[in-house]
Design a protein around this motif. Structure first.
Motif, PDB file in Angstrom:
ATOM      1  N   SER A 133       0.197   9.609   6.427  1.00 10.83           N
ATOM      2  CA  SER A 133      -0.301  10.975   6.442  1.00 10.83           C
ATOM      3  C   SER A 133      -1.824  10.994   6.390  1.00 10.83           C
ATOM      4  O   SER A 133      -2.425  10.296   5.576  1.00 10.83           O
ATOM      5  N   PRO A 134      -2.478  11.800   7.250  1.00  8.56           N
ATOM      6  CA  PRO A 134      -3.944  11.856   7.203  1.00  8.56           C
ATOM      7  C   PRO A 134      -4.471  12.535   5.938  1.00  8.56           C
ATOM      8  O   PRO A 134      -5.612  12.316   5.563  1.00  8.56           O
ATOM      9  N   HIS A 135      -3.651  13.343   5.275  1.00 13.58           N
ATOM     10  CA  HIS A 135      -4.099  14.030   4.071  1.00 13.58           C
ATOM     11  C   HIS A 135      -4.453  13.048   2.971  1.00 13.58           C
ATOM     12  O   HIS A 135      -5.437  13.220   2.258  1.00 13.58           O
ATOM     13  N   PHE A 136      -3.640  12.002   2.806  1.00  9.30           N
ATOM     14  CA  PHE A 136      -3.855  11.042   1.729  1.00  9.30           C
ATOM     15  C   PHE A 136      -4.549   9.778   2.223  1.00  9.30           C
ATOM     16  O   PHE A 136      -5.117   9.044   1.435  1.00  9.30           O
ATOM     17  N   GLY A 137      -4.489   9.511   3.519  1.00  5.87           N
ATOM     18  CA  GLY A 137      -5.141   8.331   4.061  1.00  5.87           C
ATOM     19  C   GLY A 137      -6.651   8.413   4.020  1.00  5.87           C
ATOM     20  O   GLY A 137      -7.341   7.397   3.967  1.00  5.87           O
ATOM     21  N   VAL A 138      -7.190   9.631   4.042  1.00  4.52           N
ATOM     22  CA  VAL A 138      -8.649   9.781   4.026  1.00  4.52           C
ATOM     23  C   VAL A 138      -9.229   9.363   2.679  1.00  4.52           C
ATOM     24  O   VAL A 138     -10.360   8.891   2.620  1.00  4.52           O
ATOM     25  N   ALA A 139      -8.466   9.460   1.612  1.00  8.61           N
ATOM     26  CA  ALA A 139      -8.959   8.992   0.309  1.00  8.61           C
ATOM     27  C   ALA A 139      -9.147   7.479   0.325  1.00  8.61           C
ATOM     28  O   ALA A 139     -10.146   6.959  -0.186  1.00  8.61           O
ATOM     29  N   VAL A 157     -12.997  13.218  12.133  1.00 13.62           N
ATOM     30  CA  VAL A 157     -11.658  12.701  12.376  1.00 13.62           C
ATOM     31  C   VAL A 157     -10.647  13.322  11.422  1.00 13.62           C
ATOM     32  O   VAL A 157      -9.535  13.678  11.810  1.00 13.62           O
ATOM     33  N   PHE A 158     -11.026  13.498  10.163  1.00 17.99           N
ATOM     34  CA  PHE A 158     -10.109  14.096   9.199  1.00 17.99           C
ATOM     35  C   PHE A 158      -9.808  15.545   9.552  1.00 17.99           C
ATOM     36  O   PHE A 158      -8.657  15.967   9.524  1.00 17.99           O
ATOM     37  N   ALA A 159     -10.825  16.315   9.908  1.00 16.77           N
ATOM     38  CA  ALA A 159     -10.595  17.716  10.279  1.00 16.77           C
ATOM     39  C   ALA A 159      -9.704  17.817  11.513  1.00 16.77           C
ATOM     40  O   ALA A 159      -8.794  18.652  11.573  1.00 16.77           O
ATOM     41  N   TYR A 160      -9.929  16.949  12.479  1.00 16.02           N
ATOM     42  CA  TYR A 160      -9.146  16.989  13.707  1.00 16.02           C
ATOM     43  C   TYR A 160      -7.703  16.569  13.458  1.00 16.02           C
ATOM     44  O   TYR A 160      -6.771  17.233  13.932  1.00 16.02           O
ATOM     45  N   SER A 161      -7.488  15.513  12.692  1.00 15.23           N
ATOM     46  CA  SER A 161      -6.128  15.031  12.477  1.00 15.23           C
ATOM     47  C   SER A 161      -5.334  15.944  11.551  1.00 15.23           C
ATOM     48  O   SER A 161      -4.133  16.130  11.749  1.00 15.23           O
ATOM     49  N   VAL A 162      -5.972  16.549  10.567  1.00 12.46           N
ATOM     50  CA  VAL A 162      -5.253  17.475   9.685  1.00 12.46           C
ATOM     51  C   VAL A 162      -4.881  18.752  10.445  1.00 12.46           C
ATOM     52  O   VAL A 162      -3.807  19.310  10.255  1.00 12.46           O
ATOM     53  N   ALA A 163      -5.766  19.187  11.342  1.00 11.69           N
ATOM     54  CA  ALA A 163      -5.471  20.395  12.100  1.00 11.69           C
ATOM     55  C   ALA A 163      -4.308  20.180  13.062  1.00 11.69           C
ATOM     56  O   ALA A 163      -3.555  21.115  13.348  1.00 11.69           O
ATOM     57  N   LEU A 164      -4.136  18.982  13.563  1.00 14.53           N
ATOM     58  CA  LEU A 164      -3.071  18.725  14.525  1.00 14.53           C
ATOM     59  C   LEU A 164      -1.799  18.175  13.887  1.00 14.53           C
ATOM     60  O   LEU A 164      -0.784  18.060  14.567  1.00 14.53           O
ATOM     61  N   PRO A 204       3.815  16.033   3.637  1.00 19.84           N
ATOM     62  CA  PRO A 204       3.411  14.664   3.969  1.00 19.84           C
ATOM     63  C   PRO A 204       3.799  13.683   2.871  1.00 19.84           C
ATOM     64  O   PRO A 204       3.972  14.052   1.714  1.00 19.84           O
ATOM     65  N   LYS A 205       3.968  12.427   3.260  1.00 25.95           N
ATOM     66  CA  LYS A 205       4.311  11.383   2.296  1.00 25.95           C
ATOM     67  C   LYS A 205       3.083  11.069   1.445  1.00 25.95           C
ATOM     68  O   LYS A 205       2.015  10.792   1.950  1.00 25.95           O
ATOM     69  N   ALA A 206       3.263  11.117   0.125  1.00 20.90           N
ATOM     70  CA  ALA A 206       2.148  10.906  -0.804  1.00 20.90           C
ATOM     71  C   ALA A 206       2.081   9.440  -1.206  1.00 20.90           C
ATOM     72  O   ALA A 206       2.866   8.600  -0.753  1.00 20.90           O
TER      73      ALA A 206
END
Length: 174
Positions: A24-30, A66-73, A79-81
């Motif tokens: 998931s891009p939400h948690f991968g960005v950390a 990249v984070f803004a683009y991937s989260v928007a799409l 998402p898997k945490a």
């Protein structure tokens, strides 16, 4: 200083495993931020202060886009945490793979006698490696630097327009 370098290297490795193991891009960005902090901090500790700071700023800007683009799409409502079973199995697999690679490369480097050295200079006439790069960048590469900055700004506006969508946001689920 070696403890700080070890801590930054550990942050770099944990960040890379976190990016590789998380779907998931939400948690991968950390993990990506942790990896960039570790890598650029290691460069600064080894003596490349300018290149470490420049890479940090460039990576932060690139990660934002990249984070803004991937989260928007991404259309995944749940998402898997970090604590899910799937992610933990992948983290363990990547950890074992990393330890194997360290063991193999450690044996190769010990036989070859290679080591890690910094860019710090000694004496009156020593010039650090990253300072010479700064001079070359601004003397010979000034117009190219301005052109690259303009291209990055244009890319930012294009990505923001793509993410905005048709007045309903980037996530278009019926």
């Amino acid at each position: 200083m070696s403890y700080l370098l070890f801590l930054l290297s550990l942050c770099f490795i944990v960040g890379l495993v976190g990016v590789a193991a998380n779907p998931s891009p939400h948690f991968g960005v950390a993990g990506l931020v942790l990896g960039v902090i570790g890598g650029c901090g290691g460069l600064v500790v080894l003596g490349g202060s300018f290149i470490g700071v420049v890479l940090f700023l460039i990576h932060l800007g690139g990660m934002l886009v990249v984070f803004a683009y991937s989260v928007a799409l991404a259309a995944d409502p749940f998402p898997k945490a970090w604590g899910s079973y799937f992610v933990l199995v992948r983290v363990m697999g990547y950890g074992v793979l990393f330890l194997f690679m360290v063991w193999v490369l450690g044996n190769v480097l010990l036989l070859g006698g290679l080591g890690v050295t910094g860019l710090d200079c000694f004496g009156l006439y020593g010039v650090r490696g990253d300072v010479g790069g700064v001079v070359s960048l601004f003397l010979a590469g000034g117009p190219i630097l301005v052109l690259c900055g303009w291209g990055l700004m244009l890319t930012l506006f294009v990505v923001l327009e793509l993410v905005r969508g048709w007045s309903r946001g980037g996530l278009r689920v019926p």
